[in-house]
Design an enzyme around this catalytic site. Sequence first.
Site, PDB file in Angstrom:
ATOM      1  N   ASN A  10       0.852  -1.190   0.000  1.00 13.15           N
ATOM      2  CA  ASN A  10       0.000   0.000   0.000  1.00 13.15           C
ATOM      3  C   ASN A  10       0.896   1.252   0.000  1.00 13.15           C
ATOM      4  OD1 ASN A  10      -1.469   2.265   1.095  1.00 13.15           O
ATOM      5  ND2 ASN A  10      -3.113   0.850   1.569  1.00 13.15           N
ATOM      6  N   HIS A  13       0.832   6.022   2.085  1.00 12.17           N
ATOM      7  CA  HIS A  13       1.611   6.855   3.006  1.00 12.17           C
ATOM      8  C   HIS A  13       2.735   7.615   2.318  1.00 12.17           C
ATOM      9  CE1 HIS A  13      -0.803   5.651   6.311  1.00 12.17           C
ATOM     10  NE2 HIS A  13      -0.730   4.410   5.861  1.00 12.17           N
ATOM     11  N   HIS A  46      -5.579   3.762  -1.945  1.00 13.01           N
ATOM     12  CA  HIS A  46      -6.953   4.088  -1.550  1.00 13.01           C
ATOM     13  C   HIS A  46      -7.300   5.460  -2.108  1.00 13.01           C
ATOM     14  CE1 HIS A  46      -9.957   4.290   2.105  1.00 13.01           C
ATOM     15  NE2 HIS A  46     -10.522   4.655   0.970  1.00 13.01           N
ATOM     16  N   ARG A  48      -9.471   8.062  -1.712  1.00 21.67           N
ATOM     17  CA  ARG A  48     -10.467   8.503  -0.721  1.00 21.67           C
ATOM     18  C   ARG A  48     -11.323   9.617  -1.300  1.00 21.67           C
ATOM     19  NH1 ARG A  48      -9.088   6.548   4.751  1.00 21.67           N
ATOM     20  NH2 ARG A  48     -10.943   7.656   5.398  1.00 21.67           N
ATOM     21  N   ARG A  52      -7.252  12.813   0.252  1.00 17.95           N
ATOM     22  CA  ARG A  52      -6.247  13.347   1.179  1.00 17.95           C
ATOM     23  C   ARG A  52      -4.831  12.865   0.873  1.00 17.95           C
ATOM     24  NH1 ARG A  52      -7.770  10.150   6.720  1.00 17.95           N
ATOM     25  NH2 ARG A  52      -9.825  10.978   6.241  1.00 17.95           N
ATOM     26  N   GLU A  73      -8.432   0.570  -3.456  1.00 21.12           N
ATOM     27  CA  GLU A  73      -9.382   0.604  -2.341  1.00 21.12           C
ATOM     28  C   GLU A  73     -10.277   1.815  -2.502  1.00 21.12           C
ATOM     29  OE1 GLU A  73      -7.532   0.866   1.423  1.00 21.12           O
ATOM     30  OE2 GLU A  73      -6.207  -0.803   1.032  1.00 21.12           O
ATOM     31  N   THR A 104      -8.762   3.514   7.811  1.00 19.30           N
ATOM     32  CA  THR A 104      -9.971   2.691   7.734  1.00 19.30           C
ATOM     33  C   THR A 104     -10.130   1.923   9.052  1.00 19.30           C
ATOM     34  OG1 THR A 104      -9.414   2.462   5.415  1.00 19.30           O
ATOM     35  CG2 THR A 104     -11.227   1.107   6.231  1.00 19.30           C
ATOM     36  N   GLU A 154     -11.198  -9.290   2.137  1.00 24.47           N
ATOM     37  CA  GLU A 154      -9.974  -8.978   2.874  1.00 24.47           C
ATOM     38  C   GLU A 154     -10.388  -8.778   4.324  1.00 24.47           C
ATOM     39  OE1 GLU A 154      -7.568  -5.714   1.416  1.00 24.47           O
ATOM     40  OE2 GLU A 154      -6.609  -5.475   3.382  1.00 24.47           O
ATOM     41  N   HIS A 191      -4.061  -4.535   7.595  1.00 24.28           N
ATOM     42  CA  HIS A 191      -4.241  -3.362   8.467  1.00 24.28           C
ATOM     43  C   HIS A 191      -3.464  -3.568   9.769  1.00 24.28           C
ATOM     44  CE1 HIS A 191      -6.278   0.511   8.900  1.00 24.28           C
ATOM     45  NE2 HIS A 191      -5.924   0.334  10.158  1.00 24.28           N
ATOM     46  N   GLY A 192      -2.530  -2.671   9.991  1.00 24.57           N
ATOM     47  CA  GLY A 192      -1.779  -2.691  11.247  1.00 24.57           C
ATOM     48  C   GLY A 192      -0.750  -3.797  11.345  1.00 24.57           C
TER      49      GLY A 192
END
Length: 242
Positions: A10, A13, A46, A48, A52, A73, A104, A154, A191-192
Amino acid sequence: MRRPIRLGMNVDHVATLRQARRGSLPDPVEAALLCEKAGAHSIVCHLREDRRHIQDRDAEELRRRLKTRLNLEMGLAPDVVKAALCIGPHQVTLVPERRQELTTEGGLDVRAQLDRIRKAVERFEERGIGVSLFIDPDLRQVAAARRTGATAVEFHTGAYANAADPAWELRKLVAAARAARRAGLAVAAGHGLDTANVRPVAAIPEIEELNIGFSIVSRALFIGLGAAVREMRKHMDAARRR
Ligand code: PXP
């Protein structure tokens, strides 16, 4: 012999950092190409509603230049759906989206919006775009996901990553992954996840792909992006071999 596990990188970032100055650096497309070279099997971003981080032109460029696959995403805001149909990624992952959230924060409530999701799945499938649903590891959500016509799910691993008792959350992931597989769905998770917590998830045989961003980009500040991707893959592959 267990099936190998894939890494979806991903790059949101990287775009977040660029947007801090609204300039052109660092370029998430360049980062994605580097991650592919380092062993990422697909690239995730993603789009959004508030744009952003990832911008439409990033997703278009990624679609044009990637050698692997683009997994986009997105929520179901009409302008994002329109943009996604134009971009034509290999896959879309439908996620819940709230403007106030930092990231998310939970899975899609597929049961509560079955018709809306089914219609969206149909629109994408008509265009040859596969659809994955980002859901919590909850058997009721798996059953609902199956009824939408989506080909993949997912599982949100945020609760596992943040849990005081990760063993309990891991059991939920194992059960949900088995149920999804039995229902004929392809199974991913994310995630995470980081190098300290990824191995138990990567060891779940039904999970075919992990989508990871934040921890790899953070680690890249210290060891470089290519090395951070290789490091994560090493952990995932080692867990799979055990
Ligand atoms: N998968 C989905 C559907 C996500 O929304 C995110 C976060 O953007 C991730 C995976 C990656 O999460 P993280 O950045 O915490 O690795």
